[in-house]
Design a protein around this motif. Structure first.
Motif, PDB file in Angstrom:
ATOM      1  N   SER A  21      46.226  37.680  41.679  1.00 22.24           N
ATOM      2  CA  SER A  21      46.360  38.421  40.426  1.00 22.24           C
ATOM      3  C   SER A  21      45.079  38.280  39.609  1.00 22.24           C
ATOM      4  CB  SER A  21      47.547  37.912  39.619  1.00 22.24           C
ATOM      5  OG  SER A  21      47.258  36.629  39.082  1.00 22.24           O
ATOM      6  N   VAL A  22      44.841  39.247  38.746  1.00 21.13           N
ATOM      7  CA  VAL A  22      43.667  39.210  37.880  1.00 21.13           C
ATOM      8  C   VAL A  22      43.718  37.971  36.986  1.00 21.13           C
ATOM      9  CG1 VAL A  22      42.435  40.407  36.026  1.00 21.13           C
ATOM     10  CG2 VAL A  22      43.412  41.711  37.921  1.00 21.13           C
ATOM     11  N   GLU A  23      44.902  37.666  36.479  1.00 22.59           N
ATOM     12  CA  GLU A  23      45.048  36.506  35.596  1.00 22.59           C
ATOM     13  C   GLU A  23      44.682  35.214  36.330  1.00 22.59           C
ATOM     14  OE1 GLU A  23      47.349  38.869  36.019  1.00 22.59           O
ATOM     15  OE2 GLU A  23      47.441  39.814  34.046  1.00 22.59           O
ATOM     16  N   GLU A  24      45.174  35.065  37.573  1.00 26.96           N
ATOM     17  CA  GLU A  24      44.880  33.860  38.352  1.00 26.96           C
ATOM     18  C   GLU A  24      43.385  33.767  38.641  1.00 26.96           C
ATOM     19  OE1 GLU A  24      46.132  31.653  42.535  1.00 26.96           O
ATOM     20  OE2 GLU A  24      46.811  33.698  42.181  1.00 26.96           O
ATOM     21  N   TYR A  25      42.773  34.881  39.003  1.00 29.18           N
ATOM     22  CA  TYR A  25      41.349  34.899  39.313  1.00 29.18           C
ATOM     23  C   TYR A  25      40.513  34.537  38.080  1.00 29.18           C
ATOM     24  CZ  TYR A  25      36.657  36.526  40.154  1.00 29.18           C
ATOM     25  OH  TYR A  25      35.290  36.587  40.228  1.00 29.18           O
ATOM     26  N   VAL A  26      40.786  35.185  36.940  1.00 32.81           N
ATOM     27  CA  VAL A  26      40.006  34.923  35.725  1.00 32.81           C
ATOM     28  C   VAL A  26      40.180  33.475  35.280  1.00 32.81           C
ATOM     29  CG1 VAL A  26      39.764  35.490  33.271  1.00 32.81           C
ATOM     30  CG2 VAL A  26      39.945  37.313  34.961  1.00 32.81           C
ATOM     31  N   GLY A  32      35.913  27.163  36.692  1.00 32.94           N
ATOM     32  CA  GLY A  32      34.925  26.757  37.684  1.00 32.94           C
ATOM     33  C   GLY A  32      35.478  26.533  39.085  1.00 32.94           C
ATOM     34  N   ARG A  33      36.632  27.108  39.387  1.00 36.56           N
ATOM     35  CA  ARG A  33      37.228  26.919  40.707  1.00 36.56           C
ATOM     36  C   ARG A  33      36.855  28.029  41.685  1.00 36.56           C
ATOM     37  NH1 ARG A  33      42.731  26.312  38.106  1.00 36.56           N
ATOM     38  NH2 ARG A  33      43.080  28.119  39.432  1.00 36.56           N
ATOM     39  N   VAL A  34      36.127  29.026  41.227  1.00 34.25           N
ATOM     40  CA  VAL A  34      35.638  30.095  42.096  1.00 34.25           C
ATOM     41  C   VAL A  34      34.165  29.805  42.378  1.00 34.25           C
ATOM     42  CG1 VAL A  34      35.182  32.570  42.314  1.00 34.25           C
ATOM     43  CG2 VAL A  34      37.231  31.786  41.126  1.00 34.25           C
ATOM     44  N   GLN A  35      33.812  29.756  43.653  1.00 37.20           N
ATOM     45  CA  GLN A  35      32.414  29.562  44.021  1.00 37.20           C
ATOM     46  C   GLN A  35      31.766  30.933  44.147  1.00 37.20           C
ATOM     47  OE1 GLN A  35      32.694  27.447  47.703  1.00 37.20           O
ATOM     48  NE2 GLN A  35      32.820  25.459  46.696  1.00 37.20           N
ATOM     49  N   VAL A  36      30.618  31.091  43.506  1.00 40.96           N
ATOM     50  CA  VAL A  36      29.909  32.368  43.546  1.00 40.96           C
ATOM     51  C   VAL A  36      28.502  32.110  44.069  1.00 40.96           C
ATOM     52  CG1 VAL A  36      29.110  34.362  42.231  1.00 40.96           C
ATOM     53  CG2 VAL A  36      31.222  33.202  41.555  1.00 40.96           C
ATOM     54  N   ILE A  56      28.833  36.749  46.644  1.00 42.53           N
ATOM     55  CA  ILE A  56      29.927  36.343  47.524  1.00 42.53           C
ATOM     56  C   ILE A  56      30.819  35.428  46.700  1.00 42.53           C
ATOM     57  CG2 ILE A  56      30.557  35.137  49.634  1.00 42.53           C
ATOM     58  CD1 ILE A  56      27.756  35.927  50.705  1.00 42.53           C
ATOM     59  N   PHE A  57      32.100  35.751  46.647  1.00 41.28           N
ATOM     60  CA  PHE A  57      33.077  35.001  45.865  1.00 41.28           C
ATOM     61  C   PHE A  57      34.009  34.261  46.818  1.00 41.28           C
ATOM     62  CE2 PHE A  57      31.732  38.708  43.562  1.00 41.28           C
ATOM     63  CZ  PHE A  57      31.510  38.251  42.271  1.00 41.28           C
ATOM     64  N   ARG A  58      34.163  32.949  46.611  1.00 44.42           N
ATOM     65  CA  ARG A  58      35.057  32.138  47.449  1.00 44.42           C
ATOM     66  C   ARG A  58      36.108  31.478  46.557  1.00 44.42           C
ATOM     67  NH1 ARG A  58      29.966  31.507  49.671  1.00 44.42           N
ATOM     68  NH2 ARG A  58      29.838  32.038  51.866  1.00 44.42           N
ATOM     69  N   PHE A  59      37.371  31.603  46.996  1.00 45.76           N
ATOM     70  CA  PHE A  59      38.474  31.025  46.227  1.00 45.76           C
ATOM     71  C   PHE A  59      39.647  30.762  47.155  1.00 45.76           C
ATOM     72  CE2 PHE A  59      42.286  31.841  43.449  1.00 45.76           C
ATOM     73  CZ  PHE A  59      42.193  30.657  42.733  1.00 45.76           C
ATOM     74  N   GLN A  60      40.134  29.550  47.186  1.00 48.71           N
ATOM     75  CA  GLN A  60      41.306  29.144  47.962  1.00 48.71           C
ATOM     76  C   GLN A  60      41.212  29.554  49.435  1.00 48.71           C
ATOM     77  OE1 GLN A  60      44.686  30.749  45.817  1.00 48.71           O
ATOM     78  NE2 GLN A  60      44.781  28.934  44.513  1.00 48.71           N
ATOM     79  N   GLY A  61      40.070  29.304  50.051  1.00 49.64           N
ATOM     80  CA  GLY A  61      39.896  29.607  51.461  1.00 49.64           C
ATOM     81  C   GLY A  61      39.678  31.080  51.777  1.00 49.64           C
ATOM     82  N   ARG A  62      39.600  31.907  50.768  1.00 50.65           N
ATOM     83  CA  ARG A  62      39.357  33.344  50.940  1.00 50.65           C
ATOM     84  C   ARG A  62      37.970  33.657  50.408  1.00 50.65           C
ATOM     85  NH1 ARG A  62      44.907  35.158  47.957  1.00 50.65           N
ATOM     86  NH2 ARG A  62      46.280  33.968  49.303  1.00 50.65           N
ATOM     87  N   TRP A  63      37.423  34.779  50.849  1.00 53.65           N
ATOM     88  CA  TRP A  63      36.141  35.207  50.293  1.00 53.65           C
ATOM     89  C   TRP A  63      36.032  36.720  50.325  1.00 53.65           C
ATOM     90  CZ3 TRP A  63      32.327  37.892  52.925  1.00 53.65           C
ATOM     91  CH2 TRP A  63      32.511  38.000  54.304  1.00 53.65           C
ATOM     92  N   THR A  64      35.184  37.225  49.466  1.00 51.67           N
ATOM     93  CA  THR A  64      34.862  38.654  49.440  1.00 51.67           C
ATOM     94  C   THR A  64      33.444  38.783  48.941  1.00 51.67           C
ATOM     95  OG1 THR A  64      35.616  40.852  48.769  1.00 51.67           O
ATOM     96  CG2 THR A  64      35.707  39.126  47.081  1.00 51.67           C
ATOM     97  N   GLN A  65      32.847  39.918  49.204  1.00 48.04           N
ATOM     98  CA  GLN A  65      31.484  40.159  48.736  1.00 48.04           C
ATOM     99  C   GLN A  65      31.434  41.462  47.960  1.00 48.04           C
ATOM    100  OE1 GLN A  65      29.361  40.125  52.402  1.00 48.04           O
ATOM    101  NE2 GLN A  65      29.905  42.206  52.933  1.00 48.04           N
ATOM    102  N   LEU A  66      30.435  41.558  47.113  1.00 46.76           N
ATOM    103  CA  LEU A  66      30.304  42.745  46.263  1.00 46.76           C
ATOM    104  C   LEU A  66      28.816  43.027  46.047  1.00 46.76           C
ATOM    105  CD1 LEU A  66      31.982  44.728  44.464  1.00 46.76           C
ATOM    106  CD2 LEU A  66      31.675  43.089  42.622  1.00 46.76           C
ATOM    107  N   ASP A  67      28.376  44.239  46.412  1.00 44.23           N
ATOM    108  CA  ASP A  67      27.015  44.641  46.089  1.00 44.23           C
ATOM    109  C   ASP A  67      26.966  44.903  44.593  1.00 44.23           C
ATOM    110  OD1 ASP A  67      26.055  44.400  48.665  1.00 44.23           O
ATOM    111  OD2 ASP A  67      26.342  46.516  49.153  1.00 44.23           O
ATOM    112  N   LEU A  68      25.919  44.432  43.925  1.00 43.37           N
ATOM    113  CA  LEU A  68      25.918  44.426  42.471  1.00 43.37           C
ATOM    114  C   LEU A  68      25.284  45.637  41.802  1.00 43.37           C
ATOM    115  CD1 LEU A  68      25.090  40.657  41.982  1.00 43.37           C
ATOM    116  CD2 LEU A  68      27.318  41.780  41.903  1.00 43.37           C
TER     117      LEU A  68
END
Length: 70
Positions: A21-26, A32-36, A56-68
């Motif tokens: 969820s957006v709330e959980e992510y934010v 500081g629990r999301v590695q960027v 590249i965003f890493r959170f709870q064993g998951r990751w995604t990438q985003l071109d900026l």
């Protein structure tokens, strides 16, 4: 689903891609629990040169990438 007052368009994209969820992510981002990791334009990844900076965003064993800069 409600949205956090701190969430922007990029936050919503990343949260959706991570499957949270957006709330959980934010909340995790602000605590500081999301590695960027930021990769700059011109970096070579798996033999491919990046045309745009990428995050590249890493959170709870998951990751995604985003071109900026698209």
């Amino acid at each position: 689903m409600g949205c956090s007052a701190d969430a922007g368009e990029m936050d919503r994209k990343v949260a959706k891609a991570l499957g949270v969820s957006v709330e959980e992510y934010v909340d995790a981002l602000l605590k500081g629990r999301v590695q960027v990791e930021r990769l700059e334009r011109g970096a070579v990844i798996d033999g491919v040169t990046l045309l745009f900076p990428r995050a590249i965003f890493r959170f709870q064993g998951r990751w995604t990438q985003l071109d900026l800069e698209r």
